[in-house]
Motif scaffolding. Structure first.
Motif, PDB file in Angstrom:
ATOM      1  N   LEU A  95       4.453   3.214   5.819  1.00 23.91           N
ATOM      2  CA  LEU A  95       3.920   3.100   7.175  1.00 23.91           C
ATOM      3  C   LEU A  95       5.052   3.029   8.201  1.00 23.91           C
ATOM      4  N   ASP A  96       5.986   2.131   7.972  1.00 20.77           N
ATOM      5  CA  ASP A  96       6.998   1.856   8.992  1.00 20.77           C
ATOM      6  C   ASP A  96       8.017   2.983   9.146  1.00 20.77           C
ATOM      7  N   SER A 109      -5.202   8.308   0.346  1.00 20.61           N
ATOM      8  CA  SER A 109      -5.137   7.375   1.496  1.00 20.61           C
ATOM      9  C   SER A 109      -6.483   6.717   1.748  1.00 20.61           C
ATOM     10  N   VAL A 140      -0.242   6.206   6.226  1.00 20.22           N
ATOM     11  CA  VAL A 140      -1.172   5.238   5.656  1.00 20.22           C
ATOM     12  C   VAL A 140      -1.512   5.719   4.250  1.00 20.22           C
ATOM     13  N   VAL A 166      -1.640   7.805  11.343  1.00 20.69           N
ATOM     14  CA  VAL A 166      -0.834   7.163  12.378  1.00 20.69           C
ATOM     15  C   VAL A 166      -0.378   8.265  13.336  1.00 20.69           C
ATOM     16  N   TYR A 172      -6.285  -2.863   4.120  1.00 24.86           N
ATOM     17  CA  TYR A 172      -4.970  -2.295   4.434  1.00 24.86           C
ATOM     18  C   TYR A 172      -4.190  -3.218   5.356  1.00 24.86           C
ATOM     19  N   ARG A 229       4.151  -0.627   2.965  1.00 27.46           N
ATOM     20  CA  ARG A 229       4.741  -0.971   4.264  1.00 27.46           C
ATOM     21  C   ARG A 229       5.843   0.004   4.654  1.00 27.46           C
TER      22      ARG A 229
END
Lengths: 325, 325
Positions: B270-271, B307, B276, A276, B314, B267
């Motif tokens: 990621l957030d 990953s 990832v 990312v 995903y 999640r």
């Protein structure tokens, strides 16, 4: 080469001052990207640290110099990454930090700046407006103004990335560097010029914020009336003359890329490298996508310089289905 | 403690054998995760390398031992990460590698194994079926069978992560380790027990593939008839007795987590961390989510071990809108 403002001995010394959490970042070949890009691609990953960008390398130098003074304090203008890093470095050393940011800056960056204990002031307008306000605060309060790319610590901090690139085996043909204010490009470029003169230094900027690239080609400062790009980290309009002078000495080329290529680069880094990244960090991949012939068969290293992006914006840009290009 | 099969001197020596691209991986506090998790969280990131998992640390040891032999060759069973890493290490040293994988393994892992020049054989059935087939190939061809977690190199390679954890400042209260075959848990656990005995070692496995955790609690091998989890990297059914013996000596606890918690962990990473990760790499975060009280106020380090995940899967798991939990 004629001298830039940077100094190799100071850059080497910086490695002993910067918190190790920002140093010796991953550098690895990413073969899964290569069938799409047509060249060997290595990644220098500057996102796996507490502030998710390379800026900590520079703010550590700034903060270590300030820490000795009485009631140390500093202010900077920032789209978010410099501010976050300065807040982190300042907190560690008990330095009072103020960050001036455009109100429309990425929310995640602003939230992190606040969380790190810095005072955050939002301004209406773009990065240049924030710079003026930060300068006014510094004058009024008599505190240190940290000016990204102008202040030598920001350049020499970024330059420590260059030391890590040039000691790598195998060597690279080209390094692709995101170009904004110029700290990253002049820093890395200075070291590469001095220690790996065979490596090409190519700066990459969005068409939507082209001031420094236009200036580099014209060999004089060219300002623009506006900046319009998703790559908020590099969205300046008024190049700093001293930084341009340095960049003229260390860059082999400066190229502009389209917004669609930046987005495509972000998607590629997600789909094939599991990374990312914020838009600025995909500029190097975007440059390859726009000129595959130029880089064909070469070994390119690109600096993935940050991953601070609002996830809503990220999902909007990168797409939600299995995108293939 | 009673002796495990691992040896600290050999683990220290391993750092000189493993390609540096797999060593000294990022280790950093991730404060943006902390308001959600209620404890201090640091991440040991094992994804930023050419094979996107920690397995290269072990396969480098295997391959360096094999490289001296005539017509070196090896075979392993793998859900993908070990196979990819063995293919990478083998290619570097001219070793002929065969990987046996379940046909339903992640496509991205299978593609990468092929790209790295290994021979790939797919079997119908799960990881245990692949293990049997790999053993048959090894017997038939008279080549080295690399057995994950049983072969000491796979444990001692993973154990080099432990050396990097225990030299960190500040120290951690607890390390959360994904538990599958046991190489990562026994490797890291051995080093932590020896060099940082105050640090708690907690293994985390999915409820859907609980064999090693059930065995640890029962202090004897318990097999299961099936394994059903999104965490393909840890989906074994038949614990290896010698590995269980080691795990009994080094682990303070082994816990099971729900699939929904694994997805929630992915999640969150990621957030709030821009990472990832494959499901196995989110097991530690899942464990915190399921028992916040247990970890409240402590400083946890979790190993983000891989990953490699199909991006379609995903996106399906992690969701496409701005999910908040």
């Amino acid at each position: 080469m004629t001298q830039t403002r940077l100094d190799l001995a100071r850059i080497r010394q910086a490695r002993h001052v910067v918190d190790p959490v920002f140093l010796n970042t991953p550098l690895y070949r990413c073969e899964a990207l290569e069938p799409v890009l047509g060249c060997a691609v290595s990644i220098k990953l500057e996102t796996a640290n507490p502030v998710r960008s390379f800026k900590g390398r520079g703010t550590e130098l700034v903060a270590s110099l300030l820490a000795g003074s009485a009631a140390p304090a500093a202010v900077c203008a920032s789209a978010g990454n410099l501010g976050q890093a300065l807040a982190w470095s300042g907190r560690t050393r008990g330095i009072d930090i103020t960050v001036v940011a455009p109100r429309r800056a990425a929310r995640v960056k602003l939230d992190r700046i606040r969380s790190l204990g810095a005072r955050l002031e939002l301004v209406d307008g773009d990065h240049e407006v924030a710079r003026e306000r930060a300068a006014a605060i510094a004058r009024h309060e008599g505190i240190r103004l940290v000016e990204d790319s102008l202040d030598i610590e920001t350049c020499e901090g970024a330059a420590t990335i260059g030391l890590e690139l040039v000691r790598s085996t195998p060597t690279f043909d080209t390094v692709l560097i995101a170009l904004g204010g110029g700290a990253l490009a002049t820093g890395v470029g200075h070291v590469v010029r001095a220690l790996a003169p065979g490596m090409e230094v190519v700066c990459v900027q969005p068409h939507g914020a082209p001031a420094m690239t236009l200036s580099w080609h014209a060999r004089r400062v060219i300002t623009t009336d506006s900046a319009d790009t998703i790559a908020d980290g590099v969205a300046g309009r008024r190049p700093i003359p001293a930084v341009l002078d340095d960049l003229l000495l260390v860059a082999d080329d400066a190229v502009l890329v389209q917004e669609a290529s930046i987005t495509a680069g972000m998607r590629l880094l997600l789909d094939h490298a599991g990374l990312v990244v914020e838009p600025s960090a995909a500029l190097g991949i975007a440059a390859i996508l726009e000129d595959r012939d130029r880089f064909a068969g070469r070994h390119i290293v690109t600096i993935v310089c940050g991953s601070n992006i609002d996830m809503d914006a990220y999902r909007r840009l990168v797409g939600t289905s299995g995108v293939r290009i």
